[in-house]
Design a protein around this motif. Structure first.
Motif, PDB file in Angstrom:
ATOM      1  N   PHE A 186      23.806  27.401 -62.554  1.00 18.65           N
ATOM      2  CA  PHE A 186      23.045  28.004 -63.634  1.00 18.65           C
ATOM      3  C   PHE A 186      21.573  27.623 -63.605  1.00 18.65           C
ATOM      4  O   PHE A 186      20.798  28.057 -64.457  1.00 18.65           O
ATOM      5  CB  PHE A 186      23.654  27.614 -64.983  1.00 18.65           C
ATOM      6  CG  PHE A 186      23.385  26.203 -65.387  1.00 18.65           C
ATOM      7  CD1 PHE A 186      22.370  25.919 -66.269  1.00 18.65           C
ATOM      8  CD2 PHE A 186      24.144  25.161 -64.884  1.00 18.65           C
ATOM      9  CE1 PHE A 186      22.104  24.604 -66.641  1.00 18.65           C
ATOM     10  CE2 PHE A 186      23.886  23.864 -65.243  1.00 18.65           C
ATOM     11  CZ  PHE A 186      22.867  23.572 -66.137  1.00 18.65           C
ATOM     12  N   SER A 275      30.064  33.477 -70.997  1.00 21.13           N
ATOM     13  CA  SER A 275      29.132  32.363 -71.072  1.00 21.13           C
ATOM     14  C   SER A 275      29.075  31.652 -69.734  1.00 21.13           C
ATOM     15  O   SER A 275      29.853  31.947 -68.829  1.00 21.13           O
ATOM     16  CB  SER A 275      29.572  31.401 -72.174  1.00 21.13           C
ATOM     17  OG  SER A 275      28.640  30.366 -72.356  1.00 21.13           O
ATOM     18  N   PHE A 276      28.159  30.692 -69.627  1.00 20.49           N
ATOM     19  CA  PHE A 276      28.064  29.891 -68.414  1.00 20.49           C
ATOM     20  C   PHE A 276      29.034  28.725 -68.470  1.00 20.49           C
ATOM     21  O   PHE A 276      29.317  28.179 -69.527  1.00 20.49           O
ATOM     22  CB  PHE A 276      26.632  29.395 -68.205  1.00 20.49           C
ATOM     23  CG  PHE A 276      25.797  30.385 -67.476  1.00 20.49           C
ATOM     24  CD1 PHE A 276      25.631  30.295 -66.103  1.00 20.49           C
ATOM     25  CD2 PHE A 276      25.209  31.435 -68.147  1.00 20.49           C
ATOM     26  CE1 PHE A 276      24.868  31.227 -65.419  1.00 20.49           C
ATOM     27  CE2 PHE A 276      24.449  32.370 -67.474  1.00 20.49           C
ATOM     28  CZ  PHE A 276      24.279  32.266 -66.109  1.00 20.49           C
ATOM     29  N   SER A 278      29.154  25.475 -67.608  1.00 16.17           N
ATOM     30  CA  SER A 278      28.415  24.307 -67.178  1.00 16.17           C
ATOM     31  C   SER A 278      29.056  22.991 -67.580  1.00 16.17           C
ATOM     32  O   SER A 278      28.685  21.944 -67.082  1.00 16.17           O
ATOM     33  CB  SER A 278      26.992  24.357 -67.748  1.00 16.17           C
ATOM     34  OG  SER A 278      27.026  24.471 -69.160  1.00 16.17           O
ATOM     35  N   GLU A 543      23.518  18.757 -69.323  1.00 22.08           N
ATOM     36  CA  GLU A 543      24.116  19.124 -70.595  1.00 22.08           C
ATOM     37  C   GLU A 543      23.647  18.136 -71.669  1.00 22.08           C
ATOM     38  O   GLU A 543      23.203  17.022 -71.361  1.00 22.08           O
ATOM     39  CB  GLU A 543      25.646  19.069 -70.483  1.00 22.08           C
ATOM     40  CG  GLU A 543      26.269  20.292 -69.838  1.00 22.08           C
ATOM     41  CD  GLU A 543      26.303  21.472 -70.787  1.00 22.08           C
ATOM     42  OE1 GLU A 543      27.152  21.494 -71.695  1.00 22.08           O
ATOM     43  OE2 GLU A 543      25.472  22.383 -70.616  1.00 22.08           O
ATOM     44  N   THR A 649      21.429  32.039 -73.513  1.00 22.47           N
ATOM     45  CA  THR A 649      22.388  32.240 -72.421  1.00 22.47           C
ATOM     46  C   THR A 649      23.126  30.957 -72.093  1.00 22.47           C
ATOM     47  O   THR A 649      24.328  30.941 -71.879  1.00 22.47           O
ATOM     48  CB  THR A 649      21.663  32.758 -71.163  1.00 22.47           C
ATOM     49  OG1 THR A 649      21.039  34.000 -71.474  1.00 22.47           O
ATOM     50  CG2 THR A 649      22.644  32.965 -70.025  1.00 22.47           C
ATOM     51  N   ILE A 650      22.379  29.856 -72.034  1.00 26.79           N
ATOM     52  CA  ILE A 650      22.974  28.546 -71.795  1.00 26.79           C
ATOM     53  C   ILE A 650      22.835  27.763 -73.090  1.00 26.79           C
ATOM     54  O   ILE A 650      21.765  27.267 -73.423  1.00 26.79           O
ATOM     55  CB  ILE A 650      22.277  27.820 -70.637  1.00 26.79           C
ATOM     56  CG1 ILE A 650      22.309  28.694 -69.384  1.00 26.79           C
ATOM     57  CG2 ILE A 650      22.934  26.473 -70.355  1.00 26.79           C
ATOM     58  CD1 ILE A 650      21.462  28.184 -68.262  1.00 26.79           C
TER      59      ILE A 650
END
Length: 829
Positions: A186, A275-276, A278, A543, A649-650
């Motif tokens: 990402f 969604s991503f 991650s 994150e 988006t993230i």
């Protein structure tokens, strides 16, 4: 009168017959592909008889007399249960979706033809080791044996789209590995987002929205730097952001990348990837911290929750092979699991593993050359044909430089570009991930494990390890680019020279790692891997620290941990993020008279909250609604709809950035340009609380005490066909009320731009007790089967929702005690 009754009876009878006929045909269509799970099947290609035991949840234990037959049976079993999923994934990666879905899939095919994953895996195929190639070939033969023997009995999705599967190849298995690497990368989206912010607001204002790792947050491993290392120095990444921004190339425009990202959004929308992916958790405690005296390892990867799920659970044995855990349908090896000696798990390492370059070319429309180090170099062009269902074929050209593909030359979007942009990505390395997992599945100790990881390039992962001898360890697996600038390349660079080209990769021995740390545990939650004394730039796209803080908090406070403690931690709903933010909310109302009764009640809830986001909790609803409004009130009116959607988006980005800004009451980001006053942080917090309770009253009504989090926060396991309202109730599963949020160990991400449906969660949970081969706790939603209406299509959802687990044995006595179905595959002589 009698005639009318006869007519009515006749019509009703006819309708009943029609409905019964439709029901019978429909039942046949959806059940004809259900796998045979008991009895005997004669299969060409086997060397000896294979027994497949299945438990009450359809999890197979494959017992073979040779490694060839073991992997053949894995391929056959995957095809039995997940053939449609395998077919869909390989069509995505090869850029052939338009053949079955028509023109709407054309942008997706153009994107994946541009990426060139299919051509790349043919190069990877050439470097496979002999043992890995034999295993992949045996697997491929098993898949093709099922396809050949079950013509006319394929899953219902093939009937609905009116096509049949083609033979499987080794390269298709390798392709799925690269496709997973692409989906889990990402950093490219961060490049676009941060570039847009700089372009819109300038460097100084934009850098306030760059995530910064807090000084008090945990790292995965301690610093590894020694005086003997003759390595380049680095500055604190957070201090170099403005320097990095000033070095960006001004010849290109960040918006030139939009066609490429728009195509990926089409791909994600069409396939229901909301969604991503991650996030993930993994931790391991040593025997010194466990009640059994042996290590315990826990892992729960956070992926988009869908039907069928990403994983397929199995256990396979043969002479010198005994491994159980999670596989990916289309690949023969256990990706996350254990054998008789070791256990392992992974999380996304969050490496910054791609860069974009503005290329100077001789023509935007028909480029043949690009300038590099003062010379013109030829651009590699490939002319391809995309076949489209119910439409004419489309001729399509792709272009490549020495760095990688030109990613924004996807007509007709390229005609509006001011420059062409190439992409360099670690996924284009010639590496052997299949060989890495083959070796991990067979590893017996830490040295074997490390040697396997030397083959691994992408997607970069945090590998957590334990063994029966009591050792625990961690290694960053993947290729880490060495850049001339040690602060990385968040924004696109000029491609005219080699100034910003990668200088190779960090040697494996110098990648972050740890073995038997003195504190007795290792934990990773996509947090920062190592401190800034590490001499190479890794990333700044971590994150949020809140899951890592909570996991470290729990593991530190208990001296002896059990498997049950690990279960409780995987299902933990305490939000350290809420613990940090709520004091700001309460402070904003100091010395302020509140007359709104709902706001008064909300503030009382905040004052007495234990910060748990259970689905029954009311304060979790109030907090998430308030924080959602805080993000909207702070940014939406300044970014506008398109950029705010990209910002969202993230989800980790708005969480981290908004929380960072709370430390500055007078940040200009809090000011609403539409009003004559200058708003501060506390003004926007108060407005957000009022807006939140008004929105909740509109959505939920009733009394505040009835506003439980699960009434808003739900999850649906969507099938690709679930995008159609007519088919959703048949193929998708849900919605279900769930707890959690962006910052809880038991995660429940949602988009702030369209709250509150959870999109990302624990795609499976595994806990390995190294003291007992038969004590692996596991749950994998929605279920093993990819066949709609199969009893195993969704039979693990309630187990998952309730925070419960199944136990997976590995010795023969445990298998026979838990498995009622036995299928025997016999070779055709």
């Amino acid at each position: 009168m009698r005639l009318s009754i006869k007519i009515i009876i006749g019509i009703v009878s006819t309708l009943v017959v029609i409905l019964m006929t439709v029901a019978v045909i429909g039942y046949h269509l959806v059940t004809k592909s259900f796998p045979k799970t008991s009895g005997t099947i004669n299969v060409a290609g086997l060397e000896n008889e294979v027994k497949i035991f299945r438990d009450e949840y359809g999890v197979p234990h494959i017992k073979a007399q040779s490694e060839h037959d073991a992997f053949f049976a894995v391929g056959y079993t995957h095809a039995q249960e997940r053939l449609w999923q395998m077919e869909l994934e390989r069509r995505v990666g090869t850029g052939r979706l338009s053949e079955i879905l028509g023109a709407p899939a054309l942008p997706i095919d153009k994107m994946f033809r541009t990426l060139g994953l299919w051509e790349h895996v043919h190069k990877v195929s050439g470097v496979l080791g002999d043992d890995t190639r034999k295993a992949l070939q045996a697997y491929t033969d098993g898949v093709n044996a099922f396809i050949a023997d079950n013509k006319g009995h394929y899953p219902v999705e093939f009937d609905m789209l009116q096509f049949e599967p083609e033979p499987w190849t080794i390269e298709h298995s390798l392709l799925l590995s690269r496709l997973m690497a692409w989906e889990m990368n990402f950093s490219r989206w961060m490049d676009l987002l941060l570039g847009e912010l700089v372009q819109r607001f300038g460097e100084e204002k934009a850098k306030e929205l760059f995530p910064v790792w807090p000084n008090n947050a945990p790292y995965i491993v301690a610093s590894q730097r020694t005086e003997e290392q003759n390595l380049p120095s680095t500055e604190n990444i957070s201090n170099k952001k403005s320097k990095r921004l000033k070095k960006r190339n001004h010849q290109g425009n960040i918006s030139d990348l939009k066609p490429f990202f728009d195509a990926e959004q089409t791909y994600r929308s069409l396939l229901g990837i909301k969604s991503f992916e991650s996030g993930s958790n993994a931790w391991v405690v040593s025997g010194a911290k466990s009640q059994s005296g042996k290590p315990i390892l826990a892992n729960d990867p956070h992926l988009v929750l869908m039907a069928p799920g990403r994983w397929y659970e199995l256990h396979v044995t043969a002479p010198d092979l005994d491994v159980a855990g999670m596989t990916i349908a289309g690949m023969p090896f256990v990706i996350l699991g254990r054998n008789q000696h070791i256990a392992w798990g992974v999380t996304n390492a969050m490496l910054d593993d791609d860069d974009f370059y503005f290329e100077t070319v001789d023509s935007i429309q028909h480029p043949t050359r690009y300038r590099y180090n003062g010379e013109w170099k030829p651009i590699e062009e490939r002319i391809d044909t995309i076949f489209v269902k119910n439409a004419s074929p489309v001729l399509f050209s792709t272009y490549r430089t020495h760095r990688g593909p030109i990613v924004n030359k996807m007509e007709p979007g390229a005609q509006f570009a001011t420059s062409l942009v190439s992409m360099c990505w670690t996924g284009y390395e010639i590496s052997d991930e299949a060989g890495a997992f083959y070796k991990i599945d067979n590893a017996t100790n830490w040295e074997d494990f490390k040697n396997a990881l030397k083959l691994y390039a992408a997607p970069a992962q945090n590998f957590v390890y334990a063994d029966i001898d009591g050792n625990i360890g961690y290694y960053t697996g993947g290729r880490l680019p060495i850049r001339k600038t040690t602060n990385g390349a968040t924004l696109p660079r000029s491609g005219e020279t080699n100034e910003y080209d990668w200088q190779g990769f960090v040697p494996f021995e110098q990648m972050p790692h740890a073995f038997n740390p003195p504190n007795g545990f290792l934990a990773t939650a996509n947090n920062k891997i190592i401190d800034d004394s590490y001499p190479y730039y890794i990333s700044n796209h971590w994150e949020p620290p809140y899951r890592a803080l909570r996991i470290n908090e729990v593991l530190n406070e208990q001296s002896k941990l059990s498997v049950e403690d690990m279960q409780q931690l995987q299902n933990d709903y305490v939000s350290t993020h809420a613990r940090e933010v709520v004091p700001y909310i309460l402070h904003a109302f100091d010395s302020v008279t509140v007359t709104n009764p709902d706001v008064k009640i909300a503030l009382e809830y905040f004052r007495t909250w234990n910060f748990e986001m259970r689905k029954e909790d009311v304060t979790a609803t109030l907090f998430n609604a308030t924080f959602t409004k805080l993000i909207d009130n702070t940014f939406h009116n300044k970014l506008g709809d398109p950029l705010f959607a990209l910002f969202d988006t993230i989800a980790s980005t708005p969480v981290v950035v908004t929380t960072q800004l709370l430390k500055n009451n007078n940040s200009t980001w809090f000011d609403d340009p539409r009003t004559p006053n200058i708003e501060t942080r506390d003004d926007i917090i108060r407005k957000s609380v009022y807006d939140a309770v008004a929105d909740l009253r509109s959505r939920l009504g009733g009394e505040v005490k009835e506003w439980q989090w699960g009434r808003l926060h739900t999850v649906t396991f969507d099938h690709v066909f679930g995008q159609s309202p007519l088919l959703k109730s048949f193929f998708s599963v849900g919605p279900f009320a769930v707890g959690g949020g962006h910052s809880t160990v038991n995660v429940g991400q949602f988009f702030f731009n369209s709250p509150y449906e959870s999109t990302v969660g624990a795609s499976m949970r595994q806990i390995f007790n190294l003291a007992d081969i038969n004590d692996t706790r596991v749950v994998m939603p929605p279920g093993q089967s990819g066949h709609v209406f199969s009893p195993h299509y969704k039979d693990q959802i309630m187990v998952w929702l309730n925070g419960a687990y199944r136990t997976r044995p590995m010795d023969q006595s445990g298998i026979q005690a838990t498995c009622s179905d036995i299928l025997i595959l016999k070779p055709v002589k």
